[in-house]
Write a protein that holds these residues in place. Sequence first.
Motif, mmCIF file in Angstrom:
data_model
loop_
_atom_site.group_PDB
_atom_site.id
_atom_site.type_symbol
_atom_site.label_atom_id
_atom_site.label_comp_id
_atom_site.label_asym_id
_atom_site.label_seq_id
_atom_site.Cartn_x
_atom_site.Cartn_y
_atom_site.Cartn_z
ATOM 1 N N GLU A 399 0.810 -1.213 0.000
ATOM 2 C CA GLU A 399 0.000 0.000 0.000
ATOM 3 C C GLU A 399 0.847 1.268 0.000
ATOM 4 O OE1 GLU A 399 0.903 -0.600 4.342
ATOM 5 O OE2 GLU A 399 0.578 -1.852 2.577
ATOM 6 N N SER A 419 -4.368 -11.445 4.189
ATOM 7 C CA SER A 419 -4.440 -9.981 4.122
ATOM 8 C C SER A 419 -3.780 -9.506 2.839
ATOM 9 C CB SER A 419 -3.743 -9.351 5.338
ATOM 10 O OG SER A 419 -4.399 -9.692 6.536
ATOM 11 N N TRP A 421 -3.173 -5.841 0.957
ATOM 12 C CA TRP A 421 -3.282 -4.382 1.020
ATOM 13 C C TRP A 421 -2.574 -3.783 -0.194
ATOM 14 C CZ3 TRP A 421 -2.609 -1.996 6.570
ATOM 15 C CH2 TRP A 421 -3.424 -2.683 7.472
ATOM 16 N N PHE A 423 -3.875 -0.625 -1.455
ATOM 17 C CA PHE A 423 -4.539 0.677 -1.579
ATOM 18 C C PHE A 423 -3.537 1.814 -1.768
ATOM 19 C CE2 PHE A 423 -3.977 0.147 3.033
ATOM 20 C CZ PHE A 423 -3.455 1.377 3.419
ATOM 21 N N GLU A 443 -8.871 -9.775 4.768
ATOM 22 C CA GLU A 443 -8.844 -8.335 4.521
ATOM 23 C C GLU A 443 -8.448 -8.067 3.075
ATOM 24 O OE1 GLU A 443 -7.243 -6.718 8.839
ATOM 25 O OE2 GLU A 443 -5.798 -7.263 7.303
ATOM 26 N N TYR A 445 -7.942 -4.651 0.745
ATOM 27 C CA TYR A 445 -7.938 -3.185 0.641
ATOM 28 C C TYR A 445 -7.422 -2.783 -0.739
ATOM 29 C CZ TYR A 445 -8.351 -3.128 5.772
ATOM 30 O OH TYR A 445 -8.766 -3.293 7.062
ATOM 31 N N GLN A 447 -8.661 0.380 -2.171
ATOM 32 C CA GLN A 447 -9.143 1.742 -2.346
ATOM 33 C C GLN A 447 -8.053 2.676 -2.868
ATOM 34 O OE1 GLN A 447 -8.691 0.234 0.579
ATOM 35 N NE2 GLN A 447 -8.140 1.659 2.228
ATOM 36 N N THR A 467 -13.337 -7.714 5.866
ATOM 37 C CA THR A 467 -13.181 -6.315 5.479
ATOM 38 C C THR A 467 -12.953 -6.217 3.980
ATOM 39 O OG1 THR A 467 -12.105 -5.897 7.607
ATOM 40 C CG2 THR A 467 -11.904 -4.198 5.921
ATOM 41 N N LEU A 468 -13.704 -5.348 3.310
ATOM 42 C CA LEU A 468 -13.496 -5.081 1.885
ATOM 43 C C LEU A 468 -13.626 -3.588 1.650
ATOM 44 C CD1 LEU A 468 -13.159 -5.896 -1.081
ATOM 45 C CD2 LEU A 468 -15.635 -6.173 -1.210
ATOM 46 N N ASN A 469 -12.605 -2.996 1.030
ATOM 47 C CA ASN A 469 -12.635 -1.573 0.706
ATOM 48 C C ASN A 469 -12.158 -1.389 -0.732
ATOM 49 O OD1 ASN A 469 -12.464 1.223 0.554
ATOM 50 N ND2 ASN A 469 -11.644 1.431 2.624
ATOM 51 N N SER A 471 -13.213 1.583 -2.357
ATOM 52 C CA SER A 471 -13.651 2.964 -2.578
ATOM 53 C C SER A 471 -12.622 3.750 -3.373
ATOM 54 C CB SER A 471 -13.911 3.635 -1.225
ATOM 55 O OG SER A 471 -12.728 3.684 -0.449
ATOM 56 N N ASP A 494 -16.838 -1.074 2.132
ATOM 57 C CA ASP A 494 -16.761 0.297 1.633
ATOM 58 C C ASP A 494 -16.681 0.283 0.112
ATOM 59 O OD1 ASP A 494 -16.361 2.972 1.176
ATOM 60 O OD2 ASP A 494 -14.879 3.229 2.772
#
Length: 1022
Positions: A399, A419, A421, A423, A443, A445, A447, A467-469, A471, A494
């Motif tokens: 990320e 996990s 990530w 984003f 997880e 991510y 976004q 968890t899912l994002n 956005s 999100d």
Amino acid sequence: MFLRMLVLLLLPLLISSSTNLSSNSTDLLPLLSFKASITMDPSKALASWNQTIHPCQWQGVVCAARKHPNRVTSLSLDSLNLAGSLSPSIANLSFLQVLQLGGNQLQGQVPQSFTYLTHLKHLNLSFNSLVGEIPAGLANCSSLLYLDLSNNQLEGAIPVALSGLPKLLQLALYSNTLTGTIPTSFGNLSSLAGLLLAGNNLEGSIPDTLGWLSHLQSLQLAINGLSGEVPASIYNLSSLHTLNFGGNRLRGSLPHDIGDTLPSLQSVSMYGNQFEGPIPISLANASGLQFIILDNNSFTGAVPPNFGALLNLSWLVLSNNQLEAGDGGHGWTFLDSLTNCSYLHYLELYSNEIRGELPKSIANLSTELSWLTLGHNRVSGSIPPEVENLVGLEALFFEENLLTGAIPDTIGKLKLLQSLWLFDNKLSGPVPASLGNLSQLSELYLQVNELQGTIPTSLGNLRSLTTLNVSYNNLSGEIPEELVSLSSLSRYLDLAYNSLTGTLPSEVGRLINLKELNVSNNRLSGVIPGSLGRCQVLEFLYMDSNFFRSTIPASLENLKGLRELNLSRNNLSGQIPDFLQSLNSLRYLNLSFNDFEGEVPTTGVFAELAASSVEGNDELCGGSPNLRLQVCSVRNERRTRASVLVLVLSVVGGAVLLCLLICLLVFCCRRHRHGKQTSSRDYYMEDMHKFTRVSYTELYNATNGFSSSSLIGVGSFGSVYRGALEGNGEVAVKVLNLERKGAAKSFVAECDALKNVRHRNLVKLLTSCSAATPEGDEFKALVYEFLPNGSLEEWLHPKPNLEHQGRNLSPVQRLNVAVDVAAAFEYLHHHAQTEIVHCDLKPSNVLLDSDMVAHVGDFGLARFVSADAGRSSHVSPASLGLKGSIGYIAPEYGMGRQATIRGDVYSYGVLLLEMLTGLRPTSDKFNDGLNLRSYVQASYPEKVMEIIDQSMLQEDYSTSGANSDSKGNKGGRSEGLEQLFASLIRIGLRCSEEEPKLRMDIRDVCREMTTCKQIFLGVELH
């Protein structure tokens, strides 16, 4: 003459016998005094301590054999959960050499009288609850070799006098609340090999005199308040293998030749200090290094390019520094070098000054690598498809970089990934459908990127996703109903700031564990689904800046825990519902720029101007004066007319209601006379109307006539069959044996318990059947979702010739199951509509789905705590007799006490110990007062690996490999496992305390189990 000779011959024996008796009585009184100071002995360790048995044969007591026969030389009663205090009379055991009372619940102070134990060599009082200061008089115990007072609540300064112990080999005082400084005179402890003072409140600098300890092998001063620079003399202790200064306020730099002066170093941990300068290249000369943990400092320069020479390296943690790579110098050479480290498990480079294009060599790192983070740097380029080679990855963090290109489909091959990530990059292209193959993903991510296309429906396969994002992307199309059907989503979903269209699917009501839902700033239309009212865990709901129309559904009144609600900038109309002012948890409400009309409520969230917003609704009136809305005069007149109309209707309605009551009374009388003719339509079926009804014939056909080939289990009150029902697919059908006492009430209990509970870790009840067979016999059955991996019982204790024979649950799988079960009970005890006590937790009642997610089932003995809730009177404790299964029943139930949630916690503790040891609590191994808990307690914490079920280690730890130990444990991985097992055993022991008030709360169990999982998977490193 003969008699005289006989007396002379026997005289030495008589004298010896007299001496022995005298010696025995000398040590007898101190031992009995010690026993009298013990207030709780759950394992009955002191049961043998009576005068019918010679004291030298008492448990934990060892006596001398030659020089001082029958004098006590050792008292070892560690890890027996003894409670009480330390009797000062122990000091009267004048020949005592070993005193080991660690791992108990002893309280009070360390007696000053211990100063008289001049022969004492080993003193271990660790892992108790001792308070007060450390007696300076312990310095008189001049024979001491090992002094361990760690993990207590000792306070005050470390006695300077302890530096007068010339033979001391190890001094362990860690995890107390000691204050002051480290005595400079400790440099006189010339024999010291271990100085363990971590986890206190020590201040000041590290004494230069510690550099005199030429035999020192382990120096652990972490998590104190030490400051200043590390004395140069410390770096000349050539015997050091562990150097841990993390979590202090130390400054300075590491000497350039540290790897040459500390050639035996295996672990160096300096995290959380103020070190600066370059990381010395010479560290690679300490060839046995396994752990390099230097994060959260100010190190600069390049990552040493020769770390690849450390063939045993397991952890390289360099996050939160100012290290460079990519532009000039050594560039990414260090990463190429690390491909030689075949045991590398953790690689952390988060938040540095690393830049440049991500090299493809990253895919050549060890297949053992489970944790990789390069987040918050300036890394550019694309993610190489070859990343699929890192098959051991459980966490991938890239990320906050400058990565471009598409997310490679090959990431979907990382089956262990939990996990991901990515984003805040510049990634483009679609969200790969292959991500739906990551069955363990928790997880995701994505976004703040430039992703396009639709949200893949395959994400609905992620049954572990919390968890899912996605956005702040350019995603379009409709929200897949498969995605909003994921009941595993619990933290947040999100989808904000995209270009999503269509309606919000009604399946959103299946997000029963979700705390936050954000679909704002899209192009969604239609009505707000009433099914949202089922998401009773929701705390944050953001739906603003869309095209939603119609009214706010009344079902949102069920969201009692809602804290923030934003419905602004839509096309909503009608009146503002009164229930919004009754939501006591609501702290922020935004209804602005819609088409609401009518009077604005004035209480609750509407009472504070800063907490609510209704601007942009021209037809609103009234409300708080601060809103400055028009007065509702006309509307009040209409409301008066409406009140009159309501009064008239009420009178007419009352008359109609009276007629209905008379009819109902007649009906009930007739029903009572019919008796058993209507018994098949029991009261509980009226509450089951929400489920699709199923007939006896349908169940008969679905299970091939309840044939033995369909039988998959037999329980206390019935048999379970595998079948297939139209519209439900494969199901499990539990047929009650109504001839068994309590079976009918078990049916009622299970219906009552499961009809209103929804949690991803509870078995889902599909429907029930209460009817009659063609022969006229009463028939009752429950229909559940079918979970293909069977019960935990089948995996822990497989029977010969069954499908699970020869298959083992790995440590991670067992940890996941334990976390799942804890989550289920946290829900039952604290989040269900009525507090539910399960009363029968055991391995056979824990079922595993296709993704090995655990589901708790069999609520036939369940109790509701409230007597008037959920018809609990039908399942009272007295009505069903024994509350649980032998071996798992809380001790207080045997004394007739009421079932409580603490009883469930006891059963959970036993289950956890069974999962770790592979031993049933009813094993033949346990006799003569020994049980599973006392068996485990006796080996905790030093010998946990000796009692752990070795079958779960076979797959991950083979005996091949140059760096395996005698058990095949590779480097730091075995240490990590040992720490994990010790932590889990501690939780199991605390849950299975005999006294209910000493047991953990299931919420604390959940929190600690999750922490164990995070630490083991590398989420928390320190």
